[in-house]
Design a protein around this motif. Structure first.
Motif, PDB file in Angstrom:
ATOM      1  N   CYS A   1       0.840  -1.194   0.000  1.00 24.80           N
ATOM      2  CA  CYS A   1       0.000   0.000   0.000  1.00 24.80           C
ATOM      3  C   CYS A   1       0.879   1.249   0.000  1.00 24.80           C
ATOM      4  CB  CYS A   1      -0.895  -0.009   1.239  1.00 24.80           C
ATOM      5  SG  CYS A   1      -1.799   1.524   1.455  1.00 24.80           S
TER       6      CYS A   1
ATOM      7  N   CYS B   1       0.094   3.277   3.592  1.00 18.83           N
ATOM      8  CA  CYS B   1       0.531   2.830   4.913  1.00 18.83           C
ATOM      9  C   CYS B   1       1.640   1.781   4.840  1.00 18.83           C
ATOM     10  CB  CYS B   1      -0.660   2.300   5.711  1.00 18.83           C
ATOM     11  SG  CYS B   1      -1.265   0.715   5.099  1.00 18.83           S
TER      12      CYS B   1
ATOM     13  N   CYS C   1      -6.594  -1.105   0.118  1.00 18.51           N
ATOM     14  CA  CYS C   1      -5.768  -1.633   1.197  1.00 18.51           C
ATOM     15  C   CYS C   1      -6.687  -2.089   2.324  1.00 18.51           C
ATOM     16  CB  CYS C   1      -4.820  -0.539   1.679  1.00 18.51           C
ATOM     17  SG  CYS C   1      -3.938  -0.997   3.179  1.00 18.51           S
TER      18      CYS C   1
ATOM     19  N   CYS D   1      -5.630   0.227   5.663  1.00 18.46           N
ATOM     20  CA  CYS D   1      -6.020   1.635   5.837  1.00 18.46           C
ATOM     21  C   CYS D   1      -7.160   2.045   4.904  1.00 18.46           C
ATOM     22  CB  CYS D   1      -4.830   2.567   5.628  1.00 18.46           C
ATOM     23  SG  CYS D   1      -4.310   2.715   3.921  1.00 18.46           S
TER      24      CYS D   1
HETATM   25 ZN   LIG Z   1      -2.888   1.004   3.471  1.00 20.46          ZN
END
Ligand SMILES: [Zn+2]
Length: 132
Positions: free
Chosen positions: A111, A114, A125, A128
């Protein structure tokens, strides 16, 4: 008797023009077909991911409604795209965003928001919720 060269030239270029147009239409049709296939495989993946997400949330006794809704919205958008590709035959539906779905990297995806490791074909993701 005089030969009307101008008329012959015009007729010739008119024929060339319509041949060009036919080739362009055929190419466009092929592109739409590719887009449709891409969208259909994207839909299958999004539906599978949504199912996997809901299942893993359920198994872990967790809730992540915003992420589930993102997937549902993504699925609805892809379905709308497919309908558009199927019905609006004359419209220009080429969308560069969707033309290279099959060319994606097949390993080690992270991702960008994050840094969590994500499934290679995930749309969002799971950590997050960022769109990938
Ligand atoms: Zn993420």
């Amino acid at each position: 008797m005089t030969i009307d060269f101008d008329k012959i030239l015009r007729a010739g270029s008119k024929a060339a023009e319509s041949a060009k147009k036919t080739a362009a239409e055929l190419a466009d049709k092929g592109k739409k077909q590719v887009n449709l296939v891409n969208e259909q495989s994207k839909l299958a993946r999004a539906q599978r991911q949504l199912g996997a997400l809901v299942y893993s949330l359920h198994v872990n006794g967790e809730e992540n409604q915003p992420l589930v809704e993102k997937y549902i919205q993504a699925v609805a958008e892809i379905e709308a795209n497919i309908e558009r590709l199927k019905t609006e035959a004359d419209a220009d539906v080429s969308d560069p965003e969707f033309t290279d779905v099959t060319g994606e990297e097949a390993h080690g995806r992270y991702c960008p928001q994050c840094g969590a490791e994500v499934e290679e074909d995930a749309l969002f993701c799971n950590h997050c919720g960022a769109q990938l």
